[in-house]
Write a protein that holds these residues in place. Sequence first.
Motif, PDB file in Angstrom:
ATOM      1  N   THR A 100       0.288  28.566 -65.330  1.00  0.00           N
ATOM      2  CA  THR A 100       0.634  28.246 -63.945  1.00  0.00           C
ATOM      3  C   THR A 100       2.068  27.769 -63.821  1.00  0.00           C
ATOM      4  N   GLU A 176      -5.852  35.533 -57.114  1.00  0.00           N
ATOM      5  CA  GLU A 176      -4.672  35.614 -56.258  1.00  0.00           C
ATOM      6  C   GLU A 176      -3.669  34.625 -56.821  1.00  0.00           C
ATOM      7  N   TRP A 177      -2.522  35.147 -57.242  1.00  0.00           N
ATOM      8  CA  TRP A 177      -1.551  34.350 -58.003  1.00  0.00           C
ATOM      9  C   TRP A 177      -0.319  34.170 -57.127  1.00  0.00           C
ATOM     10  N   LEU A 189       0.304  28.736 -58.324  1.00  0.00           N
ATOM     11  CA  LEU A 189      -1.100  28.363 -58.211  1.00  0.00           C
ATOM     12  C   LEU A 189      -1.936  29.616 -58.413  1.00  0.00           C
ATOM     13  N   HIS A 191      -5.686  31.260 -57.415  1.00  0.00           N
ATOM     14  CA  HIS A 191      -6.864  31.162 -56.554  1.00  0.00           C
ATOM     15  C   HIS A 191      -7.907  32.186 -56.979  1.00  0.00           C
ATOM     16  N   SER A 196     -14.173  30.502 -54.774  1.00  0.00           N
ATOM     17  CA  SER A 196     -13.476  29.574 -53.876  1.00  0.00           C
ATOM     18  C   SER A 196     -12.938  28.354 -54.631  1.00  0.00           C
ATOM     19  N   THR A 198      -9.324  26.894 -56.517  1.00  0.00           N
ATOM     20  CA  THR A 198      -7.891  27.064 -56.743  1.00  0.00           C
ATOM     21  C   THR A 198      -7.410  26.089 -57.802  1.00  0.00           C
ATOM     22  N   THR A 200      -4.190  24.555 -58.845  1.00  0.00           N
ATOM     23  CA  THR A 200      -2.934  24.416 -58.103  1.00  0.00           C
ATOM     24  C   THR A 200      -1.712  24.258 -58.995  1.00  0.00           C
ATOM     25  N   LEU A 228      -1.566  27.112 -49.621  1.00  0.00           N
ATOM     26  CA  LEU A 228      -2.829  26.651 -50.187  1.00  0.00           C
ATOM     27  C   LEU A 228      -3.848  26.391 -49.088  1.00  0.00           C
ATOM     28  N   LEU A 231      -5.468  29.514 -47.991  1.00  0.00           N
ATOM     29  CA  LEU A 231      -6.480  30.004 -48.936  1.00  0.00           C
ATOM     30  C   LEU A 231      -7.806  29.278 -48.744  1.00  0.00           C
ATOM     31  N   PRO A 233      -9.602  26.767 -50.231  1.00  0.00           N
ATOM     32  CA  PRO A 233     -10.594  26.714 -51.313  1.00  0.00           C
ATOM     33  C   PRO A 233     -11.620  25.605 -51.092  1.00  0.00           C
ATOM     34  N   VAL A 236     -10.752  22.298 -55.473  1.00  0.00           N
ATOM     35  CA  VAL A 236      -9.353  22.228 -55.862  1.00  0.00           C
ATOM     36  C   VAL A 236      -9.257  21.566 -57.233  1.00  0.00           C
TER      37      VAL A 236
END
Length: 312
Positions: A100, A176-177, A189, A191, A196, A198, A200, A228, A231, A233, A236
Motif C-alpha cells: 500500500t 480497487e487500488w 488504499l 478496496h 466491503s 478497505t 487504507t 474513501l 467507496l 466500506p 475499515v
Amino acid sequence: MKFKGFVLGMSVWLGMTAAHAQEPLYTPKAQQVAGNVYAIVGPLGQRSEANAGLNANYGFVVTAQGVILIDSGASAHGAALLEKAVKAVTPQPIRWVLNTGSQDHRWLGNDYFARRGAQVHAQAATVQTQKASAEQQLAGLQRFVGDQLKGTQPGYATVVHAGPEAAVTLGGVQFEWVQTSAHYPGDTLIHLPQSSVTFTGDLVYVDRLLGVLPQSNVRKASQAFERLRALSPRHVVPGHGQVTDMAQAQKETGNYCRFLIDNIGSAARNMDALSETLDKFAAPAQFKHLQNFDELHRANMNRVFVDFESNP
C-alpha cells in the motif's frame, strides 16, 4: 529524490521510546474482518525490537489459489512473523504481496516473500518512492530493531500497476487500488468490493493521532479521504489502530485533516504569525484523547503551516 524527512519523522517518536526495556513482546495474530479477509493489527508505539518494527496494520485474503498479503513488514525477520500469523489461519502459501505504501514497515519484507515464490505488486509511484528512500530507511531502522535487520534487502514489485487507480483481480478476488499520496508520495488504499473492506494504508489512523511528516500532504489526504467515503466500506482496516468503520475514521482522521486545512492552512494563507497560530489551536478537545497527541500535534501543525505558507 531523497527523503530526509524520514529521519526527522522517526525522531519525533524518540520521546516515546524510553521504556522499550519494559515493552511486551508483540506476536502478530490475525483477526477475521469479513469472510476470507483478515487483519493483523500492530501496536501503536514506535518501532522496536519487541515489536520487530511491525507497528502498523497488515492484512491478507485467503483464496483457493493462495494467500494475498497486504504489506510485507519492516524486515525479513518481521516478514517471517507475518508469515507465521498467516499460517495459523490457513495452510495456503502466500502467493501475492501487495504494497500500500513506501514507509519501511509496509515493504521491506518484500524480498523475503519474493524468495519464497510470491509475486509482489505495487503502483508505479509507490515503487518510485521506495527506491528513493530505501537506503535511508534501512539506516534509520537499524537504530530501532538492531540485529533483526540482518538479511533484509530492498525488494521491489515485479508487477507494477500504472495508477493512480487500478482494477486488479488475484485468486478470484477483485481489488480497487487507489493512489492517495497522503502520508508518503505514492501511498495507496486497497478496496475489496466483494467483502466491503478497505485497507487504507497510512491514509487513516484511529486510536492514535495522525502523523504529518515532512513528505506528507494533508491536502491530498483530505481529497483521498473523500474518495474513501465514496467507496463506503463496511469495514475499515486503518494504517494504525483497531479495525473500525467509516464513522470512527471520519471522526479521527477525516475531521483532523479538515481541522488542519481549515485552521492552520487558512492562518498561513492569511499570513498570521506561526507561534500565535500554534498556541491558538494547541488543544482541540475533539482530538486530545488520541494516543501520541502531545508528541505529534504541534509538529503536525507546524508542517502544515509551512506547507500552506510556501504553497498557498
